[in-house]
Design a protein around this motif. Structure first.
Motif, mmCIF file in Angstrom:
data_model
loop_
_atom_site.group_PDB
_atom_site.id
_atom_site.type_symbol
_atom_site.label_atom_id
_atom_site.label_comp_id
_atom_site.label_asym_id
_atom_site.label_seq_id
_atom_site.Cartn_x
_atom_site.Cartn_y
_atom_site.Cartn_z
ATOM 1 N N ALA A 1 0.841 -1.195 0.000
ATOM 2 C CA ALA A 1 0.000 0.000 0.000
ATOM 3 C C ALA A 1 0.877 1.246 0.000
ATOM 4 O O ALA A 1 0.617 2.207 -0.732
ATOM 5 N N ARG A 2 1.917 1.209 0.783
ATOM 6 C CA ARG A 2 2.853 2.335 0.842
ATOM 7 C C ARG A 2 3.515 2.552 -0.529
ATOM 8 O O ARG A 2 3.701 3.691 -0.954
ATOM 9 N N ALA A 3 3.833 1.465 -1.210
ATOM 10 C CA ALA A 3 4.432 1.576 -2.547
ATOM 11 C C ALA A 3 3.446 2.221 -3.529
ATOM 12 O O ALA A 3 3.847 3.039 -4.370
ATOM 13 N N LEU A 4 2.167 1.866 -3.433
ATOM 14 C CA LEU A 4 1.152 2.500 -4.283
ATOM 15 C C LEU A 4 1.063 3.989 -4.002
ATOM 16 O O LEU A 4 0.938 4.806 -4.920
ATOM 17 N N LEU A 5 1.126 4.348 -2.730
ATOM 18 C CA LEU A 5 1.090 5.760 -2.361
ATOM 19 C C LEU A 5 2.306 6.497 -2.917
ATOM 20 O O LEU A 5 2.186 7.624 -3.419
ATOM 21 N N ALA A 6 3.471 5.870 -2.854
ATOM 22 C CA ALA A 6 4.689 6.495 -3.365
ATOM 23 C C ALA A 6 4.593 6.711 -4.874
ATOM 24 O O ALA A 6 4.988 7.777 -5.381
ATOM 25 N N ARG A 7 4.063 5.725 -5.593
ATOM 26 C CA ARG A 7 3.891 5.888 -7.046
ATOM 27 C C ARG A 7 2.908 7.022 -7.351
ATOM 28 O O ARG A 7 3.109 7.799 -8.274
ATOM 29 N N PHE A 8 1.850 7.089 -6.564
ATOM 30 C CA PHE A 8 0.874 8.163 -6.759
ATOM 31 C C PHE A 8 1.538 9.522 -6.538
ATOM 32 O O PHE A 8 1.363 10.442 -7.328
ATOM 33 N N ALA A 9 2.297 9.651 -5.456
ATOM 34 C CA ALA A 9 2.944 10.921 -5.120
ATOM 35 C C ALA A 9 3.955 11.342 -6.186
ATOM 36 O O ALA A 9 4.217 12.537 -6.361
ATOM 37 N N ALA A 10 4.515 10.382 -6.902
ATOM 38 C CA ALA A 10 5.509 10.680 -7.937
ATOM 39 C C ALA A 10 4.888 10.929 -9.310
ATOM 40 O O ALA A 10 5.588 11.373 -10.223
ATOM 41 N N ASP A 11 3.611 10.679 -9.454
ATOM 42 C CA ASP A 11 2.928 10.804 -10.750
ATOM 43 C C ASP A 11 2.600 12.267 -11.037
ATOM 44 O O ASP A 11 1.661 12.834 -10.469
ATOM 45 N N GLU A 12 3.345 12.864 -11.937
ATOM 46 C CA GLU A 12 3.167 14.280 -12.234
ATOM 47 C C GLU A 12 1.860 14.594 -12.948
ATOM 48 O O GLU A 12 1.495 15.768 -13.078
ATOM 49 N N ALA A 13 1.145 13.573 -13.372
ATOM 50 C CA ALA A 13 -0.160 13.790 -13.992
ATOM 51 C C ALA A 13 -1.233 14.076 -12.939
ATOM 52 O O ALA A 13 -2.331 14.512 -13.275
ATOM 53 N N ARG A 14 -0.903 13.835 -11.691
ATOM 54 C CA ARG A 14 -1.851 14.073 -10.590
ATOM 55 C C ARG A 14 -1.767 15.523 -10.128
ATOM 56 O O ARG A 14 -0.737 16.172 -10.288
#
Length: 109
Positions: free
Chosen positions: A83-96
């Motif tokens: 879950a933490r890895a998913l959050l990290a990917r989300f935080a790094a996604d510049e499309a967000r």
């Protein structure tokens, strides 16, 4: 029902998710409503591979801000490494949106 009853019911339903797929489906379906934080909490307490996959799908596809935020909340509350890895990917996604990426990034610090 008032919010307190809905919240209590969802937390109780959450305990059923390991044995009953319909319980997980219900909680995932209600992430976008006014009591979605209770659904997120219930999902976080019973986090498993199926729930993680479903939440990852929500992160990838949702345009619903409330549903997205509650999916992120479930991941945050779970304490699971994936879950933490998913959050990290989300935080790094510049499309967000930057503000939301910053908020999720702060959770990871």
């Amino acid at each position: 029902l008032d919010a307190a009853y809905v919240s209590a019911a969802r937390l109780a339903i959450g305990r059923l998710t390991p044995e009953h797929a319909a319980a997980r489906v219900h909680l995932l379906a209600t992430l976008g409503d006014g009591e979605g934080a209770s659904s997120a909490t219930a999902l976080a307490r019973q986090m498993d591979a199926q729930t993680l996959a479903a939440l990852a799908g929500i992160l990838a596809s949702t345009g619903d801000s409330r549903r997205l935020r509650h999916a992120l909340l479930a991941l945050r509350l779970s304490g699971d490494a994936q879950a933490r890895a998913l959050l990290a990917r989300f935080a790094a996604d510049e499309a967000r949106p930057a503000a939301l990426r910053d908020e999720v990034g702060a959770w990871l610090r």
